[in-house]
Design a protein around this motif. Structure first.
Motif, PDB file in Angstrom:
ATOM      1  N   ARG A  29     -17.247   7.553   7.176  1.00  0.00           N
ATOM      2  CA  ARG A  29     -16.112   7.380   6.245  1.00  0.00           C
ATOM      3  C   ARG A  29     -15.912   8.646   5.423  1.00  0.00           C
ATOM      4  NH1 ARG A  29     -16.072   2.898   2.140  1.00  0.00           N
ATOM      5  NH2 ARG A  29     -13.893   3.494   1.910  1.00  0.00           N
ATOM      6  N   GLY A  47       0.801  -1.236   0.000  1.00  0.00           N
ATOM      7  CA  GLY A  47       0.000   0.000   0.000  1.00  0.00           C
ATOM      8  C   GLY A  47       0.826   1.274   0.000  1.00  0.00           C
ATOM      9  N   GLY A  48       0.342   2.235   0.804  1.00  0.00           N
ATOM     10  CA  GLY A  48       0.876   3.585   0.760  1.00  0.00           C
ATOM     11  C   GLY A  48       2.363   3.680   1.065  1.00  0.00           C
ATOM     12  N   LYS A  54       3.211   7.460   6.217  1.00  0.00           N
ATOM     13  CA  LYS A  54       2.528   7.687   7.488  1.00  0.00           C
ATOM     14  C   LYS A  54       2.596   6.422   8.329  1.00  0.00           C
ATOM     15  CE  LYS A  54      -2.017   7.659   8.210  1.00  0.00           C
ATOM     16  NZ  LYS A  54      -3.408   7.892   7.931  1.00  0.00           N
ATOM     17  N   ARG A  66     -13.841   5.888  -3.005  1.00  0.00           N
ATOM     18  CA  ARG A  66     -12.635   5.893  -3.857  1.00  0.00           C
ATOM     19  C   ARG A  66     -12.577   7.132  -4.754  1.00  0.00           C
ATOM     20  NH1 ARG A  66     -13.611  -0.390  -5.272  1.00  0.00           N
ATOM     21  NH2 ARG A  66     -12.627  -1.284  -3.415  1.00  0.00           N
ATOM     22  N   ARG A  74      -3.682  16.846   7.321  1.00  0.00           N
ATOM     23  CA  ARG A  74      -2.354  16.462   6.842  1.00  0.00           C
ATOM     24  C   ARG A  74      -1.686  17.510   5.967  1.00  0.00           C
ATOM     25  NH1 ARG A  74      -2.980  10.308   5.115  1.00  0.00           N
ATOM     26  NH2 ARG A  74      -0.720  10.397   5.104  1.00  0.00           N
ATOM     27  N   ASP A 126     -17.240   1.121  -4.306  1.00  0.00           N
ATOM     28  CA  ASP A 126     -16.919   1.909  -3.110  1.00  0.00           C
ATOM     29  C   ASP A 126     -16.733   3.368  -3.536  1.00  0.00           C
ATOM     30  OD1 ASP A 126     -15.994   3.133  -0.870  1.00  0.00           O
ATOM     31  OD2 ASP A 126     -14.177   1.927  -0.663  1.00  0.00           O
ATOM     32  N   ARG A 160       4.394   3.107  -2.107  1.00  0.00           N
ATOM     33  CA  ARG A 160       4.217   4.300  -2.971  1.00  0.00           C
ATOM     34  C   ARG A 160       5.076   5.460  -2.474  1.00  0.00           C
ATOM     35  NH1 ARG A 160      -0.913   5.967  -1.218  1.00  0.00           N
ATOM     36  NH2 ARG A 160       0.269   7.169   0.298  1.00  0.00           N
ATOM     37  N   ARG A 207     -10.937   9.644  -2.754  1.00  0.00           N
ATOM     38  CA  ARG A 207      -9.522   9.292  -2.609  1.00  0.00           C
ATOM     39  C   ARG A 207      -8.748   9.595  -3.895  1.00  0.00           C
ATOM     40  NH1 ARG A 207      -7.706   5.803   1.425  1.00  0.00           N
ATOM     41  NH2 ARG A 207      -6.495   4.508  -0.006  1.00  0.00           N
ATOM     42  N   ASN A 222      -1.199   2.394  -5.444  1.00  0.00           N
ATOM     43  CA  ASN A 222      -1.373   1.849  -4.090  1.00  0.00           C
ATOM     44  C   ASN A 222      -1.321   0.321  -4.082  1.00  0.00           C
ATOM     45  OD1 ASN A 222      -1.765   4.417  -3.208  1.00  0.00           O
ATOM     46  ND2 ASN A 222      -3.978   4.265  -2.951  1.00  0.00           N
ATOM     47  N   PHE A 255      -5.423  11.788  -3.716  1.00  0.00           N
ATOM     48  CA  PHE A 255      -4.072  11.365  -4.126  1.00  0.00           C
ATOM     49  C   PHE A 255      -3.534  12.293  -5.211  1.00  0.00           C
ATOM     50  CE2 PHE A 255      -5.280   7.245  -2.140  1.00  0.00           C
ATOM     51  CZ  PHE A 255      -4.241   7.201  -1.220  1.00  0.00           C
ATOM     52  N   ARG A 295      -7.294  -6.074  -5.656  1.00  0.00           N
ATOM     53  CA  ARG A 295      -8.474  -5.590  -4.919  1.00  0.00           C
ATOM     54  C   ARG A 295      -8.234  -4.174  -4.390  1.00  0.00           C
ATOM     55  NH1 ARG A 295      -7.668  -4.326   0.689  1.00  0.00           N
ATOM     56  NH2 ARG A 295      -5.780  -5.389   1.320  1.00  0.00           N
ATOM     57  N   ARG A 296      -7.028  -3.677  -4.517  1.00  0.00           N
ATOM     58  CA  ARG A 296      -6.713  -2.332  -4.010  1.00  0.00           C
ATOM     59  C   ARG A 296      -7.285  -1.262  -4.938  1.00  0.00           C
ATOM     60  NH1 ARG A 296      -3.136  -2.567   0.228  1.00  0.00           N
ATOM     61  NH2 ARG A 296      -2.775  -4.739   0.793  1.00  0.00           N
ATOM     62  N   ASP A 297      -7.235  -0.012  -4.511  1.00  0.00           N
ATOM     63  CA  ASP A 297      -7.969   1.007  -5.265  1.00  0.00           C
ATOM     64  C   ASP A 297      -7.229   1.526  -6.500  1.00  0.00           C
ATOM     65  OD1 ASP A 297      -6.175   2.255  -3.535  1.00  0.00           O
ATOM     66  OD2 ASP A 297      -7.660   3.574  -2.587  1.00  0.00           O
ATOM     67  N   ARG A 350      -2.514  15.563  -3.368  1.00  0.00           N
ATOM     68  CA  ARG A 350      -1.371  15.522  -2.458  1.00  0.00           C
ATOM     69  C   ARG A 350      -0.079  15.192  -3.162  1.00  0.00           C
ATOM     70  NH1 ARG A 350      -2.618  10.124   1.194  1.00  0.00           N
ATOM     71  NH2 ARG A 350      -0.434   9.975   1.733  1.00  0.00           N
TER      72      ARG A 350
HETATM   73  P1  ATP Z   1      -1.982   7.246   3.530  1.00  0.00           P
HETATM   74  O1  ATP Z   1      -0.614   7.802   3.433  1.00  0.00           O
HETATM   75  O2  ATP Z   1      -3.029   8.299   3.411  1.00  0.00           O
HETATM   76  O3  ATP Z   1      -2.192   6.342   4.697  1.00  0.00           O
HETATM   77  P2  ATP Z   1      -2.487   4.876   2.032  1.00  0.00           P
HETATM   78  O4  ATP Z   1      -2.358   4.536   0.587  1.00  0.00           O
HETATM   79  O5  ATP Z   1      -1.680   4.072   2.995  1.00  0.00           O
HETATM   80  O6  ATP Z   1      -2.173   6.409   2.181  1.00  0.00           O
HETATM   81  P3  ATP Z   1      -4.757   3.982   3.504  1.00  0.00           P
HETATM   82  O7  ATP Z   1      -6.111   4.593   3.610  1.00  0.00           O
HETATM   83  O8  ATP Z   1      -3.921   3.878   4.712  1.00  0.00           O
HETATM   84  O9  ATP Z   1      -4.019   4.799   2.372  1.00  0.00           O
HETATM   85  O10 ATP Z   1      -4.965   2.548   2.866  1.00  0.00           O
HETATM   86  C1  ATP Z   1      -3.922   1.605   2.778  1.00  0.00           C
HETATM   87  C2  ATP Z   1      -4.033   0.839   1.479  1.00  0.00           C
HETATM   88  O11 ATP Z   1      -5.260   0.083   1.467  1.00  0.00           O
HETATM   89  C3  ATP Z   1      -4.070   1.690   0.231  1.00  0.00           C
HETATM   90  O12 ATP Z   1      -2.766   2.024  -0.222  1.00  0.00           O
HETATM   91  C4  ATP Z   1      -4.804   0.791  -0.747  1.00  0.00           C
HETATM   92  O13 ATP Z   1      -3.949  -0.167  -1.276  1.00  0.00           O
HETATM   93  C5  ATP Z   1      -5.806   0.084   0.155  1.00  0.00           C
HETATM   94  N1  ATP Z   1      -7.095   0.779   0.218  1.00  0.00           N
HETATM   95  C6  ATP Z   1      -7.444   1.763   1.073  1.00  0.00           C
HETATM   96  N2  ATP Z   1      -8.708   2.168   0.858  1.00  0.00           N
HETATM   97  C7  ATP Z   1      -9.166   1.417  -0.153  1.00  0.00           C
HETATM   98  C8  ATP Z   1     -10.416   1.341  -0.828  1.00  0.00           C
HETATM   99  N3  ATP Z   1     -11.419   2.143  -0.504  1.00  0.00           N
HETATM  100  N4  ATP Z   1     -10.541   0.416  -1.824  1.00  0.00           N
HETATM  101  C9  ATP Z   1      -9.526  -0.409  -2.151  1.00  0.00           C
HETATM  102  N5  ATP Z   1      -8.334  -0.378  -1.552  1.00  0.00           N
HETATM  103  C10 ATP Z   1      -8.144   0.510  -0.561  1.00  0.00           C
END
Ligand code: ATP
Ligand code: MG
Length: 507
Positions: free
Chosen positions: A264, A85-86, A98, A227, A275, A224, A89, A230, A185, A234, A179-181, A237
């Motif tokens: 949410r 995830g984040g 974070k 998204r 932030r 969802d 990235r 989001r 990410n 993204f 499955r991620r957004d 930011r």
């Molecule tokens: P941040 O720095 O804001 O925490 P992040 O990418 O880590 O950024 P999070 O909300 O912590 O965002 O979510 C962690 C991970 O979970 C994302 O990087 C993404 O892969 C996945 N994710 C979060 N929300 C969704 C969503 N609504 N649908 C699909 N995947 C999601």
């Protein structure tokens, strides 16, 4: 914060779009089929692109040591252990993550057995939290997949309702990636060989500064709708562009955001303010029409043509600037910034531009209550928000030496009011003296000056920067055409000393 190389993450300055991919910015909506819309991992993408250690900039030195411990222990116990995830990235683009989330094929119970300092949370989808000193926790989640189509329920009117209501099936790493957004990410960092694993084309999109959904945006946004918020966040930011297909899908589906759970949505509304990228994010939400769906009252005041309600946008920019400097504002103050344009508008339109204390309290109820119910804001924040907005005006009119003001400093909402006045003053150039004096009171831990003491005498600040005149007592804290009924300071003081509580307390 490290900076990514100007030549892209992998040190390559230009990248071919590759078969089926859109050249950036030149593809019509709908042509972005590279990651296709099927439920399974896209054809050809079950084999990920592996970027070996030598070809990417992620060093273990940038990874939180506790997260590294968790990764290593999972790996030594025979499980897959990825940063997900984040964090991947952010590390790839030279930003400070974070948090460092971990993905694994270990089940939550396996994780609990491996770590004494671990608790398993969640009723449906169970996650492991590994706890470290200072309250730090590292989140470990078992790879999961998108729900099967039959898990989705048919909606009304013959339209298939894709809204995801549960998300609780374990899966493979490939399934977990898709499955991620967004592609940016969906990247993994594998502790076994320090390689980046890319099932979704995320590395290319990071290099090309693109926010692209994994799979068809239309479907992913209907699954969802948060998204969509989001995607804008993204883009704002990171300074990225949303792909044309993402933009078009937001355009088509923005009303869907109403189906999302209010808490949410509210979290998403607050997160960029907390932030430090509020201005750019709210701008994009407004431009895409999302703000009009989420918070129509606000969008009516500040949306539309660029620059409408400049004070609001300047206050957001000032909030971001302070955050970048390390200042932390409470949620009530941040909400105050958002509700202030509504309050000013109500004073203009419903009170003929004039307002006394009673009327102000009434307008605050009218302005804050409907939106706070819709957004299901917590009661404590609503109380501090209203009191903060009310008191902000009083602080602008009363100096810290004023007896009537003394009791205010002990109130929980006092910092909210000072924060708001200070942001207002910085954004408008007005009431700077009052804001400065009250900030000083806050810095001194709430100590107001002794009678006769000029607070400025104790402030190490160049005299020339502090105007001799404070403000004209007939001037009010409201901007432009908004005018409050303002009594001269001496009359106000006499009235206060004749008894009666601070009217704000009735709210
Ligand atoms: P941040 O720095 O804001 O925490 P992040 O990418 O880590 O950024 P999070 O909300 O912590 O965002 O979510 C962690 C991970 O979970 C994302 O990087 C993404 O892969 C996945 N994710 C979060 N929300 C969704 C969503 N609504 N649908 C699909 N995947 C999601
Ligand atoms: Mg995160």
């Amino acid at each position: 914060m490290r900076k990514a190389s100007g030549n892209g993450i992998l040190g390559v300055s230009t990248i071919d779009a590759g078969p089926g991919r859109d050249p950036v910015g030149s593809t019509a909506p709908g042509a972005l089929e590279w990651v296709d819309a099927s439920e399974d991992p896209p054809e050809g993408m079950t084999e990920p692109r592996i970027i070996p250690r030598a070809e990417h900039p992620i060093s273990r030195g940038y990874i939180d040591p506790d997260a590294l411990k968790v990764l290593y222990r999972l790996h030594r116990s025979g499980f897959k252990a990825y940063l997900v995830g984040g964090s991947v990235r952010d590390l790839l683009t030279g930003r400070t993550p974070k948090d460092f989330d971990i993905g694994t094929d270990a089940r939550p119970q396996d994780v609990r057995r491996l770590f004494r300092n671990c608790r398993v949370i969640g009723r449906r989808f169970r996650l492991a939290h590994v706890l470290f000193d200072g309250g730090k926790l590292v989140e470990v989640s078992t790879f999961r997949r998108r729900p099967e189509p039959e898990e989705a329920e048919p909606g009304q009117g013959g339209d298939v309702d894709l809204l995801i209501r549960s998300d609780n099936t374990f899966g493979t790493p490939a399934e977990d990636a898709v499955r991620r957004d967004f592609t940016i990410n969906g990247l993994f960092y594998d502790i076994s060989n320090f390689a980046v694993i890319d099932y979704v084309g995320g590395v290319e999109d990071l290099e090309r500064h693109l926010v692209r959904t994994i799979g068809e945006p239309e479907i992913r946004f209907r699954e969802d709708p948060v998204r969509m918020m989001r995607a804008c966040e993204f883009a704002a930011r990171l300074g990225f562009e949303m792909t044309p297909a993402v933009r078009a899908a937001i355009d088509e589906n923005r009303r869907e955001i109403r189906k999302s759970a209010a808490p949410r949505v509210t979290e998403e509304l607050l997160d960029p303010l907390r932030r430090g990228w509020g201005a750019a994010t709210y701008r994009l939400w407004s431009e895409t029409g999302l703000l009009g769906e989420i918070f129509p009252d606000l969008d009516r005041e500040v949306g539309g043509k660029a620059g409408a309600n400049g004070l609001f946008w300047r206050m957001l920019a000032e909030t971001d600037r302070r955050r970048a400097g390390g200042e932390v504002l409470s949620d009530a103050s941040l909400l105050g910034v958002v509700f202030l344009p509504l309050l000013f508008s109500a004073i203009r339109t419903r009170s003929g531009g004039k307002v006394d204390a009673q009327k102000l309290l009434l307008l605050l109820e009218e302005v804050v209550n409907p939106s706070s119910v819709r957004l299901s804001l917590p009661n404590a924040a609503i109380h501090d928000l209203k009191q903060g907005l009310f008191t902000m005006g009083r602080l602008a009119e009363l100096g810290p030496g004023d007896a009537a003001a003394r009791r205010l400093v002990t109130k929980g909402y006092f910092p909210v009011a000072v924060g708001l006045l200070s942001l207002y003053a910085a954004a408008s150039g007005r009431y700077r003296d009052a804001a400065f004096a009250w900030e000083e009171v806050l810095r001194r831990g709430g100590r107001t000056p002794r009678p006769g003491e000029d607070i400025r005498a104790a402030i190490p600040f160049p005299e020339a920067l502090v105007p001799h005149e404070t403000h004209d007592p007939n001037e009010v804290f409201l901007p432009d055409d908004v005018r409050a009924t303002s009594r001269p300071a001496h009359r106000r003081r006499r009235r206060r000393s004749s008894g009666g509580g601070h009217p704000g307390e009735a709210a």
